[in-house]
Design a protein around this motif. Structure first.
Motif, PDB file in Angstrom:
ATOM      1  N   ARG A   1       1.002  54.690   3.945  1.00 18.92           N
ATOM      2  CA  ARG A   1       1.205  53.960   5.020  1.00 18.92           C
ATOM      3  C   ARG A   1       1.902  52.507   4.067  1.00 18.92           C
ATOM      4  N   THR A   2       0.884  52.211   3.258  1.00 19.84           N
ATOM      5  CA  THR A   2       1.511  51.477   1.890  1.00 19.84           C
ATOM      6  C   THR A   2       2.654  50.994   1.286  1.00 19.84           C
ATOM      7  N   VAL A   3       2.829  51.961   0.729  1.00 25.48           N
ATOM      8  CA  VAL A   3       4.517  52.786  -0.002  1.00 25.48           C
ATOM      9  C   VAL A   3       5.091  52.403   1.175  1.00 25.48           C
ATOM     10  N   ILE A   4       5.136  52.932   2.490  1.00 21.77           N
ATOM     11  CA  ILE A   4       6.823  53.071   3.288  1.00 21.77           C
ATOM     12  C   ILE A   4       6.175  51.283   4.351  1.00 21.77           C
ATOM     13  N   GLU A   5       4.927  50.583   3.871  1.00 22.18           N
ATOM     14  CA  GLU A   5       5.191  49.256   4.415  1.00 22.18           C
ATOM     15  C   GLU A   5       5.630  48.055   3.391  1.00 22.18           C
ATOM     16  N   VAL A   6       5.858  49.026   2.295  1.00 19.67           N
ATOM     17  CA  VAL A   6       6.326  47.757   1.539  1.00 19.67           C
ATOM     18  C   VAL A   6       8.048  48.492   1.399  1.00 19.67           C
ATOM     19  N   ALA A   7       8.460  49.437   1.615  1.00 19.79           N
ATOM     20  CA  ALA A   7       9.850  49.632   1.795  1.00 19.79           C
ATOM     21  C   ALA A   7      10.045  48.858   3.493  1.00 19.79           C
TER      22      ALA A   7
ATOM     23  N   GLY B   1       9.255  50.014   6.164  1.00 22.60           N
ATOM     24  CA  GLY B   1       8.777  50.634   7.281  1.00 22.60           C
ATOM     25  C   GLY B   1       7.202  50.875   8.102  1.00 22.60           C
ATOM     26  N   ASN B   2       7.085  52.187   8.994  1.00 18.49           N
ATOM     27  CA  ASN B   2       5.870  52.091   9.346  1.00 18.49           C
ATOM     28  C   ASN B   2       5.658  53.422   9.085  1.00 18.49           C
ATOM     29  N   LEU B   3       4.233  53.926   9.762  1.00 13.63           N
ATOM     30  CA  LEU B   3       3.915  55.566   9.998  1.00 13.63           C
ATOM     31  C   LEU B   3       4.912  56.146  10.993  1.00 13.63           C
ATOM     32  N   ALA B   4       5.232  55.331  11.760  1.00 11.64           N
ATOM     33  CA  ALA B   4       5.748  56.446  12.886  1.00 11.64           C
ATOM     34  C   ALA B   4       7.651  56.070  12.640  1.00 11.64           C
ATOM     35  N   ASP B   5       7.773  55.987  11.048  1.00  9.08           N
ATOM     36  CA  ASP B   5       8.933  56.066  10.688  1.00  9.08           C
ATOM     37  C   ASP B   5       8.768  57.745   9.697  1.00  9.08           C
ATOM     38  N   VAL B   6       8.129  58.471   9.043  1.00  7.08           N
ATOM     39  CA  VAL B   6       7.436  59.315   9.067  1.00  7.08           C
ATOM     40  C   VAL B   6       8.416  60.243   9.429  1.00  7.08           C
TER      41      VAL B   6
END
Length: 128
Positions: A60-66, A68-73
């Motif tokens: 979650r943290t990696v995606i948010e730093v980039a 996005g959020n988990l809904a983008d997975v």
């Protein structure tokens, strides 16, 4: 295509030559993630649910730093040391993906550290 490594500053240094994630255009690739702390110490030894929770928080943290959020997975690659941990992993996984579920696969295999029970890698697509 330009690629941007994603290495949140609060994370311990990787245990091998890789980035926690990479953003290429609107796609975020999150490396295989284990429940590791400083110095590569395995966290939550013997507890697949706690390891899964830790892993998904890191993802979650990696995606948010980039951005996005988990809904983008869109896709998760899941590796288990033992099929006996499948129900515990799934219970936690369902908490993190309550809506539309990403595609995934799950296999049993040896992991890089003997006390690791779960490893997950993710691919997220951001709205372009």
């Amino acid at each position: 295509m330009p690629m941007t490594p994603i290495n949140p500053s609060a994370f311990p240094a990787p245990i091998a030559p890789y980035s926690a994630g990479t953003r290429a255009d609107n796609v975020i690739y999150v490396s295989g993630t284990l429940a590791l702390g400083e110095g590569g110490v395995v966290l939550h030894v013997g507890d697949a649910a706690a390891q899964t929770r830790h892993i998904l928080e890191v993802i979650r943290t990696v995606i948010e730093v980039a951005g996005g959020n988990l809904a983008d997975v869109a896709f998760n690659h899941i590796f288990l040391k033992d099929w006996a941990d499948y129900p515990a992993m799934n219970a936690v996984y369902a908490e993190y993906f309550p809506g539309a579920k990403p595609a995934r696969f799950c296999i049993q295999c040896g992991l890089v550290k003997p006390d690791c029970l779960v490893e997950i890698a993710s691919v997220a697509h951001l709205a372009g």
